[in-house]
Scaffold this active site. Structure first.
Site, mmCIF file in Angstrom:
data_model
loop_
_atom_site.group_PDB
_atom_site.id
_atom_site.type_symbol
_atom_site.label_atom_id
_atom_site.label_comp_id
_atom_site.label_asym_id
_atom_site.label_seq_id
_atom_site.Cartn_x
_atom_site.Cartn_y
_atom_site.Cartn_z
ATOM 1 N N GLU A 1 19.096 -2.438 10.025
ATOM 2 C CA GLU A 1 20.301 -3.167 10.400
ATOM 3 C C GLU A 1 20.442 -3.123 11.799
ATOM 4 O O GLU A 1 21.735 -2.883 12.335
ATOM 5 C CB GLU A 1 21.716 -2.804 9.615
ATOM 6 C CG GLU A 1 21.441 -2.911 8.106
ATOM 7 C CD GLU A 1 22.742 -2.572 7.317
ATOM 8 O OE1 GLU A 1 23.576 -2.361 8.151
ATOM 9 O OE2 GLU A 1 22.798 -2.603 5.945
ATOM 10 N N GLU B 1 18.609 -2.343 0.391
ATOM 11 C CA GLU B 1 19.841 -1.904 -0.131
ATOM 12 C C GLU B 1 20.596 -2.939 -0.741
ATOM 13 O O GLU B 1 20.492 -4.318 -0.201
ATOM 14 C CB GLU B 1 20.849 -1.867 1.224
ATOM 15 C CG GLU B 1 20.472 -0.516 2.002
ATOM 16 C CD GLU B 1 21.339 -0.046 3.283
ATOM 17 O OE1 GLU B 1 22.640 -0.567 3.086
ATOM 18 O OE2 GLU B 1 20.860 0.685 4.251
HETATM 19 O O1 IFM Z 1 26.417 2.537 4.136
HETATM 20 C C1 IFM Z 1 26.288 1.336 4.774
HETATM 21 C C2 IFM Z 1 24.436 1.769 5.130
HETATM 22 O O2 IFM Z 1 24.301 2.995 5.962
HETATM 23 C C3 IFM Z 1 23.912 0.511 5.864
HETATM 24 N N1 IFM Z 1 24.047 -0.431 5.210
HETATM 25 C C4 IFM Z 1 25.308 -0.890 4.625
HETATM 26 C C5 IFM Z 1 25.958 0.556 3.935
HETATM 27 C C6 IFM Z 1 27.359 0.110 3.264
HETATM 28 O O3 IFM Z 1 28.269 -0.181 4.301
#
Ligand code: IFM
Length: 456
Positions: A171, A364
């Site tokens: 990200e 994710e």
């Molecule tokens: O916890 C975070 C992660 O580190 C990166 N993506 C989003 C998740 C939730 O906010």
């Protein structure tokens, strides 16, 4: 070292089920074995930066509890575990001296996974930049991109005999825009549109690393983005929605696919048209530099124009140069205030596949829920189960519509340090007792284990 060959991106017929964590969110032990300070250590120590005033110095203590975490992964039955390497554990000052004890830890993680038949999926940068590099400008300094590639090679040289599935950044939108524009993530800078210079250096760092890693035979090197569907609330919001799409999606995907930053981006940040910033050869290097794309999805974006007298300082800060922007999430919201809409996951995967032509992994997906903890520490997190069930169905719809998705990674194995939210928001499949660090699988853990077992 095991003799198992590296495991790269699965073929189109194989699907990887996984779960994930990130170094600063779970490891703790921030001063152990020569680890250098990271920007998150510095940032979290400042008053008012983290909701509960806490930091990652203990987190889930995963640095010392590797065996417990491996046992949980085994019990969950996943094919893959996505974790990140802490740059300051391996190269404490960001460049130069390599800390062997840091590399030894990741050796143990990888070997422990392979012994259990679990594919390691390694992310090289999940936001814990060595503080020493930030002191020299961080991602606003082009040298950081070069330093990142050198660090990536240190890790590659140690792990690539057993790891074949790599992500450079996690990200980078958050690293650049939340870190250098909104200032709500480390390093907490508010540089406005100059954050897009950081974005370019993150793109460049990815490409420099990916090329060198691939030459060294590292396997499949991708990048993980929190791309998003951008659904304007009304026709008048078309222009702000385009600005959101530019900063959230196109600044990453366009250089990767086309080797270009578009007109809107260059208007927002003239640096992206400055040959001293985007130097000759940069965009050629970035184009085609990913073997796969990781998509992190939680919630759709619904941009809108501000009503008269309305102010949204958060949106203005995170999307610099997009005037008059706000977001209007619709319920139901998760505990972190994010809208729940699984249709956006289907749309996003299909669109990203069509745009990039690359294999995708959902790297994710998960939900922050209000977890009621019973006396025996059990959590009956039906809301999280509903979220996961809906999004797993949305993933299937995307695959039926032709999106080449090769895996799904649930965020996250453990309740952990949720950045500026501290420990107040929980996404884990496993509850952690903050006093004892005891790990107790939640109902969602059993749900996901069952899903994985039934879908192999
Ligand atoms: O916890 C975070 C992660 O580190 C990166 N993506 C989003 C998740 C939730 O906010």
């Amino acid at each position: 070292m095991t003799s198992r060959p590296p495991t790269g991106l699965p073929d189109a017929q194989t699907f990887l089920w996984g779960t994930a964590t990130a170094s600063y969110q779970v490891e703790g032990a921030t001063t152990a074995d020569g680890r250098g300070p990271s920007i998150w250590d510095t940032f979290a120590a400042l008053p008012g930066t983290v909701r509960d005033g806490k930091d990652g110095s203990v987190a889930c203590d995963s640095y010392h509890r590797l065996d417990e975490d491996l046992a949980l992964l085994d019990r969950l039955g996943v094919d893959a575990y996505r974790f990140s390497v802490a740059w300051p554990r391996v190269v404490p000052q960001g460049v130069g001296n390599v800390e062997g004890r840091g590399l030894d830890y990741y050796d143990r993680v990888v070997d422990g996974l392979l012994e259990r038949g679990i594919t390691p999926m390694v992310t090289l940068y999940h936001w814990d930049l060595p503080q020493a590099l930030e002191s020299r400008g961080g991602w606003l300094n082009r040298d950081t991109a070069e330093a990142f590639a050198d660090y990536a090679m240190v890790v590659t040289e140690r792990l690539a005999d057993r790891v074949g599935l790599w992500a450079t950044h996690n990200e980078p939108w958050c690293a650049a825009l939340l870190g250098y524009a909104a200032g709500v993530h480390a390093p907490g800078r508010t540089e406005g549109t100059r954050a897009l210079v950081a974005a370019h250096h993150l793109n460049l760092g990815h490409a420099l690393a990916a090329h060198r890693m691939r030459e060294a035979g590292a396997g499949d090197v991708g990048i993980v983005h929190n791309l998003n569907t951008v659904w304007p609330e009304r026709p008048e919001a078309a222009d702000v929605a385009d600005g959101v799409d530019a900063i959230r999606n196109r600044v990453w995907i366009d250089p990767l696919v086309d080797g270009a930053y578009d007109e809107r981006l260059r208007a927002i940040a003239p640096e992206l048209a400055d040959p001293d910033v985007v130097r000759e050869g940069d965009l050629d290097l970035i184009r085609g530099s990913a073997d796969w794309i990781g998509v992190n999805y939680y919630t759709p974006d619904r941009p809108d124009v501000l009503d008269e007298g309305e102010v949204d300082a958060g949106a203005a800060a995170a999307y610099p140069g997009v005037e008059g922007l706000t977001f209007r999430p619709r319920g139901p919201l998760t505990d972190i205030g994010w809208e729940t809409d699984d249709r956006a996951l289907t749309e996003l995967l299909v669109a990203t596949h069509e745009r990039t032509g690359l294999p995708l992994l959902v790297t994710e997906n998960g939900a922050a829920c209000v977890d009621a903890v019973a006396d025996d520490c059990r959590v009956d997190d039906q809301d999280r189960i509903t979220y996961l069930r809906d999004h797993l169905a949305a993933l299937e719809r995307a695959r039926e519509q032709g999106a080449d998705v090769r895996g799904y990674v649930c965020w996250t194995l453990l309740d952990n340090f949720e950045w500026a939210e501290g420990y107040t928001k929980t996404f884990g499949l496993v509850h952690i007792d903050p006093e004892t660090q005891d790990r107790t699988p939640k109902a969602s853990f059993d749900f996901y284990a069952d899903h994985v077992a039934r879908h192999r």
